[in-house]
Design an enzyme around this catalytic site. Structure first.
Site, PDB file in Angstrom:
ATOM      1  N   SER A 142       0.867  -1.168  -0.011  1.00 19.65           N
ATOM      2  CA  SER A 142      -0.025   0.014   0.143  1.00 19.65           C
ATOM      3  C   SER A 142       0.866   1.052   0.176  1.00 19.65           C
ATOM      4  O   SER A 142       1.983   1.104   0.670  1.00 19.65           O
ATOM      5  CB  SER A 142      -0.760   0.033   1.233  1.00 19.65           C
ATOM      6  N   TYR A 155      -1.299  -1.217  10.439  1.00 21.39           N
ATOM      7  CA  TYR A 155      -1.772  -1.477   9.141  1.00 21.39           C
ATOM      8  C   TYR A 155      -0.348  -0.747   8.316  1.00 21.39           C
ATOM      9  O   TYR A 155       0.232  -1.788   7.286  1.00 21.39           O
ATOM     10  CB  TYR A 155      -2.758  -1.001   8.615  1.00 21.39           C
ATOM     11  N   LYS A 159       2.335  -3.054   5.967  1.00 25.62           N
ATOM     12  CA  LYS A 159       2.542  -2.608   4.323  1.00 25.62           C
ATOM     13  C   LYS A 159       4.039  -2.461   4.131  1.00 25.62           C
ATOM     14  O   LYS A 159       4.524  -2.785   3.179  1.00 25.62           O
ATOM     15  CB  LYS A 159       1.579  -1.735   4.022  1.00 25.62           C
TER      16      LYS A 159
HETATM   17  P1  NAD Z   1     -11.642  -5.516   0.603  1.00 28.21           P
HETATM   18  O1  NAD Z   1     -11.754  -5.550   2.271  1.00 28.21           O
HETATM   19  O2  NAD Z   1     -12.234  -4.753  -0.311  1.00 28.21           O
HETATM   20  O3  NAD Z   1     -11.190  -7.005   0.310  1.00 28.21           O
HETATM   21  C1  NAD Z   1     -10.406  -7.810   0.967  1.00 28.21           C
HETATM   22  C2  NAD Z   1     -10.943  -9.333   0.818  1.00 28.21           C
HETATM   23  O4  NAD Z   1      -9.851 -10.154   1.650  1.00 28.21           O
HETATM   24  C3  NAD Z   1     -12.188  -9.724   1.333  1.00 28.21           C
HETATM   25  O5  NAD Z   1     -12.849 -10.416   0.476  1.00 28.21           O
HETATM   26  C4  NAD Z   1     -11.950 -10.456   2.432  1.00 28.21           C
HETATM   27  O6  NAD Z   1     -13.119 -11.436   2.846  1.00 28.21           O
HETATM   28  C5  NAD Z   1     -10.726 -11.024   2.293  1.00 28.21           C
HETATM   29  N1  NAD Z   1      -9.984 -11.329   3.788  1.00 28.21           N
HETATM   30  C6  NAD Z   1      -9.868 -10.645   4.777  1.00 28.21           C
HETATM   31  N2  NAD Z   1      -9.023 -11.257   5.545  1.00 28.21           N
HETATM   32  C7  NAD Z   1      -8.601 -12.553   5.035  1.00 28.21           C
HETATM   33  C8  NAD Z   1      -7.867 -13.477   5.449  1.00 28.21           C
HETATM   34  N3  NAD Z   1      -7.454 -13.573   6.683  1.00 28.21           N
HETATM   35  N4  NAD Z   1      -7.882 -14.497   4.469  1.00 28.21           N
HETATM   36  C9  NAD Z   1      -8.380 -14.713   3.537  1.00 28.21           C
HETATM   37  N5  NAD Z   1      -9.450 -13.592   2.893  1.00 28.21           N
HETATM   38  C10 NAD Z   1      -9.305 -12.714   3.699  1.00 28.21           C
HETATM   39  O7  NAD Z   1     -10.031  -4.878   0.379  1.00 28.21           O
HETATM   40  P2  NAD Z   1      -9.231  -4.332  -0.809  1.00 28.21           P
HETATM   41  O8  NAD Z   1      -9.425  -2.993  -0.633  1.00 28.21           O
HETATM   42  O9  NAD Z   1      -9.764  -5.155  -1.747  1.00 28.21           O
HETATM   43  O10 NAD Z   1      -7.794  -4.618  -0.318  1.00 28.21           O
HETATM   44  C11 NAD Z   1      -7.173  -5.610  -0.910  1.00 28.21           C
HETATM   45  C12 NAD Z   1      -5.510  -5.527  -0.718  1.00 28.21           C
HETATM   46  O11 NAD Z   1      -5.176  -4.322  -1.164  1.00 28.21           O
HETATM   47  C13 NAD Z   1      -5.219  -5.274   0.768  1.00 28.21           C
HETATM   48  O12 NAD Z   1      -4.252  -6.023   0.881  1.00 28.21           O
HETATM   49  C14 NAD Z   1      -5.129  -4.091   1.051  1.00 28.21           C
HETATM   50  O13 NAD Z   1      -4.324  -3.875   2.427  1.00 28.21           O
HETATM   51  C15 NAD Z   1      -4.689  -3.386  -0.166  1.00 28.21           C
HETATM   52  N6  NAD Z   1      -4.877  -1.868  -0.298  1.00 28.21           N
HETATM   53  C16 NAD Z   1      -6.018  -1.460  -0.566  1.00 28.21           C
HETATM   54  C17 NAD Z   1      -6.163  -0.223  -0.572  1.00 28.21           C
HETATM   55  C18 NAD Z   1      -7.670   0.478  -0.911  1.00 28.21           C
HETATM   56  O14 NAD Z   1      -7.522   1.595  -0.720  1.00 28.21           O
HETATM   57  N7  NAD Z   1      -8.529  -0.209  -0.960  1.00 28.21           N
HETATM   58  C19 NAD Z   1      -5.217   0.765  -0.693  1.00 28.21           C
HETATM   59  C20 NAD Z   1      -3.510   0.051  -0.509  1.00 28.21           C
HETATM   60  C21 NAD Z   1      -3.716  -1.175  -0.347  1.00 28.21           C
END
Ligand code: NAD
Length: 269
Positions: A142, A155, A159
């Site tokens: 991230s 968090y 990351k």
């Molecule tokens: P989200 O919450 O929309 O989706 C995450 C998915 O992961 C969900 O389906 C959830 O059920 C699943 N999950 C959670 N814990 C789990 C576990 N222990 N085992 C298996 N599955 C699990 O999140 P997102 O925004 O799609 O994020 C995806 C990745 O991208 C994450 O690693 C997040 O940190 C990273 N990220 C997201 C953003 C953002 O702004 N959305 C920014 C930077 C990084």
């Protein structure tokens, strides 16, 4: 390039929703077969059913190493191999407004999902790939791991660690033709953002609005990123267009971490 990933097998953790789901859909367009791994059985199963025979669902908690190993074995059993591992599952943890208010109650869970999950996912995939001609591993970090900031401190720390781990693993595995890269998305509206603020009490909606406005205002490209933007980056790192790319951090953040947005009067922009 049509069907660039034809014949390849991918695992996407956290693939039922958000960035993971967009990645699953994008990989399918390029001809890959995909195992969706997620805690959320209902959403994962209905996604797999809707996508057809090229997708399987495996309920997995990435914080549990045995389940991650079983996930890789499942992909190999179902589709005959594993060429791409996308360690995407992640959680934001509870948002406290300041370090002074932190109780670190969710520290273990955040680190277990966001960091240990990525480490064991990389290891389990690599153990298969070593004996089968190599592969590509993509980890989700991230911009919170690139750039310092207040709140969600566990968090951010997790990351940052994903970036360092990715580089170490890339060096360790390069001799086996296994590439390991990570993507650092900027703020993208998904459930993750909502989950971080939902724990902040009645003012959560207000905080959510402010975060979205802040994202749009601080990103030099002046648009909100989409899950599809991240999926495109994963697809690039997955296939042969990135054969000489390993140990890198690809930011998908509208230019946020490049530096300061120019201070120009509105009429000059
Ligand atoms: P989200 O919450 O929309 O989706 C995450 C998915 O992961 C969900 O389906 C959830 O059920 C699943 N999950 C959670 N814990 C789990 C576990 N222990 N085992 C298996 N599955 C699990 O999140 P997102 O925004 O799609 O994020 C995806 C990745 O991208 C994450 O690693 C997040 O940190 C990273 N990220 C997201 C953003 C953002 O702004 N959305 C920014 C930077 C990084």
């Amino acid at each position: 390039m049509a069907e660039e990933l034809s014949g390849r097998v991918a695992v996407v953790t956290g693939g039922a929703a958000g960035l993971g789901r967009a990645t699953v859909e994008r990989l399918l367009e390029d001809g890959a077969r995909v195992v969706v791994a997620d805690l959320d059985r209902d959403t994962g199963e209905s996604l797999a059913e809707g996508c057809g025979p090229e997708v399987r669902f495996r309920q997995t908690d990435v914080a549990v190493a045995e389940q991650v190993q079983e996930l890789v074995a499942f992909a190999v059993e179902e589709f005959g191999g594993l060429h791409l591992m996308v360690n995407n599952a992640g959680i934001a943890g509870v948002m406290h407004t300041s370090l002074l208010d932190e109780d670190f109650a969710d520290f273990q869970r955040v680190l277990s999902v966001n960091l240990l999950g990525v480490m064991t996912g990389t290891q389990a995939a690599a153990r298969h790939m070593v004996a089968n001609g190599g592969g590509s591993i993509v980890n989700l970090s991230s911009i919170g791991g690139v750039q310092a900031g207040p709140s969600v401190l566990a968090y951010r720390a997790s990351k940052a660690a994903v970036i360092h781990f990715t580089k170490c693993a890339a060096l360790d595995l390069a001799a086996h033709d296994i590439r390991v890269n990570c993507i650092a998305p900027g703020g993208i509206p998904t459930r993750l953002l909502a989950s971080a603020t939902a724990t902040a009490g009645p003012e959560a909606e207000e905080i959510n609005k402010k975060i979205r406005a802040h994202m749009a205002a601080t990103q030099p490209l002046g648009r909100l990123g989409t899950a599809r933007d991240v999926a495109e980056a994963v697809t690039y790192l997955a296939g042969d267009r990135s054969l000489h790319v390993t140990g890198t951090v690809l930011t998908v953040d509208g230019g946020t971490t490049a530096g300061q947005k120019p201070l120009r009067p509105a009429s000059a922009s």
